[in-house]
Design an enzyme around this catalytic site. Structure first.
Site, PDB file in Angstrom:
ATOM      1  N   ASP A 158       0.839  -1.198   0.000  1.00 37.01           N
ATOM      2  CA  ASP A 158       0.000   0.000   0.000  1.00 37.01           C
ATOM      3  C   ASP A 158       0.874   1.250   0.000  1.00 37.01           C
ATOM      4  OD1 ASP A 158      -2.188  -1.641   0.234  1.00 37.01           O
ATOM      5  OD2 ASP A 158      -2.566  -1.191   2.342  1.00 37.01           O
ATOM      6  N   GLN A 159       0.337   2.321  -0.564  1.00 35.93           N
ATOM      7  CA  GLN A 159       1.055   3.597  -0.600  1.00 35.93           C
ATOM      8  C   GLN A 159       1.565   4.004   0.789  1.00 35.93           C
ATOM      9  OE1 GLN A 159      -1.133   6.889  -2.398  1.00 35.93           O
ATOM     10  NE2 GLN A 159      -0.285   8.299  -0.887  1.00 35.93           N
TER      11      GLN A 159
END
Length: 216
Positions: free
Chosen positions: A63-64
């Site tokens: 995930d970012q």
């Protein structure tokens, strides 16, 4: 949902290992793994690495907002071999997280099926009828009444799995912009770090491990 402005960090990804088949790096929090949808989202981990490693190929994502260890293939053979290991759940993954509240007991697991929450994308949600199986094990490292530091072991690889699972049992990951609320959300970053990967090298078949300590 309100879109979050994308402001990737300026720090360069740290190369942990590189050879003729694989590249292992530490992704900083706030940086997309691959290009995102929309304008201004071409700045991402794989594009930052492509100049030095022009044959880089994606195997998995973080995930970012999650930092930590990622592996890439540098040949089609490596990409295929590593992808099969991830799909077959043969890659051992460990994460470190800071959770809201005191998590008890010291060890346990969450077995809750997940599916995308379409009206609220990119959020995911538990769905016992149509969700895909998702299993997470935990091991408490230390805890106070306010916070628990935990090591998480995802036995499946669903999107946002660790974040949803911890929130569902009442202990959201601190700093989570999607699943934490109030004081738990009020942190400078998502307190989730991919600490280590253990896999078979695509050339030799030997088990290799790569790790980076959590920066929080």
């Amino acid at each position: 949902m309100t879109a979050f402005a994308y402001a990737p960090p300026t720090e360069a990804p740290q190369v942990l290992h590189a050879d003729h088949e694989i590249l292992v790096v530490a992704k900083p929090s706030g940086l997309l793994s691959v290009p995102g949808r929309g304008e201004g989202k071409d700045d991402c981990l794989i594009n930052r690495l492509r100049g030095a490693f022009p044959t880089i190929l994606l195997v998995h994502r973080l995930d970012q907002d999650t930092s930590g260890v990622m592996v890439f293939g540098l040949t089609p053979h490596a990409q295929r071999t590593l992808s099969k290991q991830f799909e077959g759940r043969r890659v051992k993954k460990a994460y470190v997280a800071r959770l809201a509240g005191r998590l008890e007991p010291k060890t346990g697991q969450v077995d809750l099926p997940l599916i995308v929450d379409w009206p609220n994308r990119p959020r995911q949600k538990v769905d016992h009828h149509e969700g895909r199986p998702a299993l997470t094990e935990w091991r408490v490292m230390r805890a106070t009444d306010d916070e628990t530091r935990v090591r998480l072991f995802p036995l499946t690889g669903r999107s946002h799995q660790l974040r949803v699972h911890m929130a569902e049992i009442g202990h959201p990951i601190l700093g989570d912009p999607l699943y934490a609320t109030g004081a738990a959300a009020d942190h400078p970053r998502l307190m989730l770090h991919a600490e280590s990967l253990r896999l078979r090298h695509p050339d030799s078949g030997v088990q290799v491990s790569f790790s980076q300590p959590a920066p929080f």
